[in-house]
Enzyme design. Structure first.
Site, mmCIF file in Angstrom:
data_model
loop_
_atom_site.group_PDB
_atom_site.id
_atom_site.type_symbol
_atom_site.label_atom_id
_atom_site.label_comp_id
_atom_site.label_asym_id
_atom_site.label_seq_id
_atom_site.Cartn_x
_atom_site.Cartn_y
_atom_site.Cartn_z
ATOM 1 N N SER A 182 9.289 -10.164 -5.931
ATOM 2 C CA SER A 182 9.496 -11.478 -5.274
ATOM 3 C C SER A 182 10.842 -11.748 -5.692
ATOM 4 O O SER A 182 11.584 -13.144 -4.951
ATOM 5 C CB SER A 182 8.382 -13.057 -5.582
ATOM 6 N N TYR A 227 5.917 -19.470 -8.281
ATOM 7 C CA TYR A 227 4.837 -19.973 -7.375
ATOM 8 C C TYR A 227 4.057 -21.277 -7.952
ATOM 9 O O TYR A 227 5.493 -22.205 -7.908
ATOM 10 C CB TYR A 227 3.974 -18.982 -7.994
ATOM 11 N N VAL A 244 6.420 -9.931 -9.109
ATOM 12 C CA VAL A 244 4.850 -9.595 -9.746
ATOM 13 C C VAL A 244 4.811 -8.093 -10.351
ATOM 14 O O VAL A 244 3.814 -8.106 -10.470
ATOM 15 C CB VAL A 244 3.252 -9.621 -9.269
ATOM 16 N N LYS A 301 13.288 -12.248 -3.226
ATOM 17 C CA LYS A 301 13.544 -12.914 -1.888
ATOM 18 C C LYS A 301 14.861 -13.549 -2.028
ATOM 19 O O LYS A 301 14.754 -14.451 -1.323
ATOM 20 C CB LYS A 301 12.316 -13.888 -2.443
ATOM 21 N N TYR A 303 10.486 -6.473 4.636
ATOM 22 C CA TYR A 303 9.771 -6.957 3.415
ATOM 23 C C TYR A 303 9.374 -6.304 2.917
ATOM 24 O O TYR A 303 9.606 -6.520 0.888
ATOM 25 C CB TYR A 303 9.130 -8.065 3.740
HETATM 26 N N1 GLU Z 1 5.661 -8.043 -2.633
HETATM 27 C C1 GLU Z 1 4.747 -8.723 -2.721
HETATM 28 C C2 GLU Z 1 3.499 -9.396 -1.789
HETATM 29 O O1 GLU Z 1 4.253 -9.684 -0.861
HETATM 30 C C3 GLU Z 1 5.580 -10.315 -4.088
HETATM 31 C C4 GLU Z 1 4.655 -10.579 -4.386
HETATM 32 C C5 GLU Z 1 5.126 -11.516 -5.658
HETATM 33 O O2 GLU Z 1 5.883 -10.796 -5.995
HETATM 34 O O3 GLU Z 1 5.187 -12.559 -5.250
HETATM 35 O O4 GLU Z 1 2.599 -9.470 -1.975
#
Ligand code: GLU
Length: 304
Positions: free
Chosen positions: A61, A238, A256, A64, A186
């Site tokens: 993430s 989160y 994660v 992002k 993604y």
């Molecule tokens: N690629 C992971 C997912 O979509 C990212 C999750 C994360 O790092 O929060 O589940």
């Protein structure tokens, strides 16, 4: 600064053994939970590191932040018609709010939000994942940064929940492109492998009013930098963003894979990585390392 980083690394090692490595993406479950790295990159261009700071890991993430930055560069404020700006208070992959809020995700740092942001980029670039890889290489000065094909395949195979979010948003008219193409892009971006050192250098523009030292360019404006940092402060960890803000008080983004990047505006970026996560999906030892780092900043407000 090197002695801070060494001492934080030694103290944060005491948290190894707590938490669990992410297993919902099977390729990530193979990570060694004993790994711990820390890197600090100052706005003067000095890199300090300890432990496994040079070991590439799955940024997940943390991608992002780069996706959002690219989408704001290409779409500007129009992006906010598609995705909101407020904390969700829900797990990163929750579907509950999406139905109630008619397919508009709460923010760009939950999965649904990042999928919408990716959809914008799919509409703007021929190969947005390759573009993101190229941007990561240029911003970090490391041309060997790669997308991990095994992590990408694993995410694709276990995509049900992200696919559910994407189809729901498509049904509400909030995705323009084909779901499969958006999801593949993604996942590909989440599967970038970078080290703590790479990430601390690549995201330093967020500490430097948008100025990217590695390329010498102004990557984003100071105002956009401030806004991205604000979203990191409110939504970067989160549903534990509030806890982290209280304990550390710096804009940050976790993934994660166990990495967390934090920004000290005007001074430096710091990245900590350790794969074992708490229930919210944030690295236990990396969060502790950043808490110790914030305490060092309190104690030495003038240094670096
Ligand atoms: N690629 C992971 C997912 O979509 C990212 C999750 C994360 O790092 O929060 O589940």
């Amino acid at each position: 600064m090197q002695s801070w980083v060494d001492s934080i690394h030694a103290r944060a090692r005491t948290r190894l053994g707590s938490g669990r490595v992410a297993s919902y993406i099977p390729a990530l479950a193979q990570q060694d939970p004993e790994r711990l790295g820390i890197a600090v990159y100052t706005n003067a261009g000095e890199l300090y590191s300890a432990g496994d700071a040079g070991v590439p890991f799955s940024i997940q993430s943390i991608a992002k932040v780069l996706l959002l930055t690219l989408a704001l560069r290409t779409h500007g404020e129009a992006l906010w018609q598609r995705v909101g700006l407020n904390p969700s208070g829900m797990p990163f992959n929750s579907l509950a709010q999406l139905e109630a809020e008619r397919g508009k995700p709460r923010n760009p740092f939950i999965n649904a939000g990042a999928i919408v942001v990716t959809d914008r980029l799919v509409g703007s670039f021929a190969t947005p994942d390759k573009h993101l890889q190229d941007v990561a290489r240029r911003l970090s000065g490391n041309v060997s940064i790669l997308i991990d094909a095994e992590v990408l395949a694993s995410e694709w195979q276990h995509r049900s929940r992200n696919a559910a979010a994407a189809y729901l948003m498509k049904a509400f008219g909030n995705l323009d492109n084909e779901v499969d193409e958006v999801l593949r892009t993604y996942f590909s971006c989440c599967a970038l492998s970078m080290s703590c050192s790479d990430l601390s250098v690549a995201l330093n523009f967020l500490a430097a009013d948008g100025h990217a030292r590695a390329t010498g360019e102004r990557f984003v404006s100071p105002g956009m930098t401030r806004r991205i940092n604000s979203i990191m402060s409110t939504c970067g960890l989160y549903d534990a963003a509030g806890d982290f803000a209280y304990r550390v008080g710096l804009p940050a983004k976790s993934g994660v894979g166990g990495g967390i990047v934090a920004v000290v505006p005007g001074r430096m970026t710091v990245c900590a990585w350790s794969p074992a996560l708490d229930e919210s999906g944030n690295s236990v030892a990396a969060q502790y390392a950043l808490e110790l780092f914030a305490e060092e900043l309190d104690a030495h407000p003038q240094e670096a």
